[in-house]
Design a protein around this motif. Structure first.
Motif, PDB file in Angstrom:
ATOM      1  N   ILE A 111       0.824  -1.212   0.000  1.00 38.42           N
ATOM      2  CA  ILE A 111       0.000   0.000   0.000  1.00 38.42           C
ATOM      3  C   ILE A 111       0.859   1.263   0.000  1.00 38.42           C
ATOM      4  O   ILE A 111       0.419   2.318  -0.458  1.00 38.42           O
ATOM      5  CB  ILE A 111      -0.981  -0.018   1.188  1.00 38.42           C
ATOM      6  N   ALA A 112       2.081   1.175   0.480  1.00 38.01           N
ATOM      7  CA  ALA A 112       2.958   2.351   0.501  1.00 38.01           C
ATOM      8  C   ALA A 112       3.262   2.837  -0.916  1.00 38.01           C
ATOM      9  O   ALA A 112       3.438   4.035  -1.136  1.00 38.01           O
ATOM     10  CB  ALA A 112       4.246   2.024   1.239  1.00 38.01           C
ATOM     11  N   LYS A 113       3.352   1.912  -1.875  1.00 36.59           N
ATOM     12  CA  LYS A 113       3.627   2.310  -3.259  1.00 36.59           C
ATOM     13  C   LYS A 113       2.458   3.091  -3.856  1.00 36.59           C
ATOM     14  O   LYS A 113       2.640   3.963  -4.700  1.00 36.59           O
ATOM     15  CB  LYS A 113       3.875   1.071  -4.123  1.00 36.59           C
ATOM     16  N   ASN A 114       1.242   2.782  -3.428  1.00 35.33           N
ATOM     17  CA  ASN A 114       0.045   3.394  -4.008  1.00 35.33           C
ATOM     18  C   ASN A 114      -0.535   4.516  -3.150  1.00 35.33           C
ATOM     19  O   ASN A 114      -1.644   4.972  -3.402  1.00 35.33           O
ATOM     20  CB  ASN A 114      -1.020   2.323  -4.228  1.00 35.33           C
ATOM     21  N   MET A 115       0.189   4.950  -2.120  1.00 34.07           N
ATOM     22  CA  MET A 115      -0.358   5.954  -1.196  1.00 34.07           C
ATOM     23  C   MET A 115      -0.651   7.272  -1.913  1.00 34.07           C
ATOM     24  O   MET A 115      -1.648   7.918  -1.616  1.00 34.07           O
ATOM     25  CB  MET A 115       0.620   6.172  -0.043  1.00 34.07           C
ATOM     26  N   GLU A 116       0.188   7.688  -2.836  1.00 33.39           N
ATOM     27  CA  GLU A 116      -0.053   8.943  -3.548  1.00 33.39           C
ATOM     28  C   GLU A 116      -1.331   8.843  -4.384  1.00 33.39           C
ATOM     29  O   GLU A 116      -2.158   9.769  -4.384  1.00 33.39           O
ATOM     30  CB  GLU A 116       1.128   9.283  -4.441  1.00 33.39           C
ATOM     31  N   ALA A 117      -1.536   7.740  -5.052  1.00 31.70           N
ATOM     32  CA  ALA A 117      -2.734   7.556  -5.865  1.00 31.70           C
ATOM     33  C   ALA A 117      -3.978   7.513  -4.979  1.00 31.70           C
ATOM     34  O   ALA A 117      -5.020   8.087  -5.335  1.00 31.70           O
ATOM     35  CB  ALA A 117      -2.622   6.275  -6.680  1.00 31.70           C
ATOM     36  N   ILE A 118      -3.880   6.877  -3.827  1.00 31.64           N
ATOM     37  CA  ILE A 118      -5.025   6.818  -2.899  1.00 31.64           C
ATOM     38  C   ILE A 118      -5.353   8.215  -2.392  1.00 31.64           C
ATOM     39  O   ILE A 118      -6.521   8.620  -2.324  1.00 31.64           O
ATOM     40  CB  ILE A 118      -4.716   5.857  -1.732  1.00 31.64           C
TER      41      ILE A 118
END
Length: 67
Positions: free
Chosen positions: A3-10
């Motif tokens: 989830i850390a990789k997608n935090m900006e998108a979230i």
């Protein structure tokens, strides 16, 4: 699923959703309610007041009831 990789998108999706919601609800008029002071005054006029008088129990009487 890191989830850390997608935090900006979230975060961007959450901001976009919040912005769209605020713009969609900006044109709806705010509902006005009667101030509580007016409705409370009407309720106080017919409210029954009960006053209970009596002496307080002493420590010995409380101990006798609890024991």
């Amino acid at each position: 699923m890191n989830i850390a990789k997608n935090m900006e998108a979230i975060f961007l999706a959450a901001v976009a959703l919040a912005s769209a919601t605020s713009f969609a609800t900006a044109s709806t008029p705010v509902q006005r309610i009667d101030p509580p002071a007016l409705t409370q005054a009407a309720a106080d006029a017919s409210m029954t007041v009960v006053t209970i008088t009596g002496k307080r129990l002493t420590a010995a009487e409380k101990a006798a009831l609890a024991g």
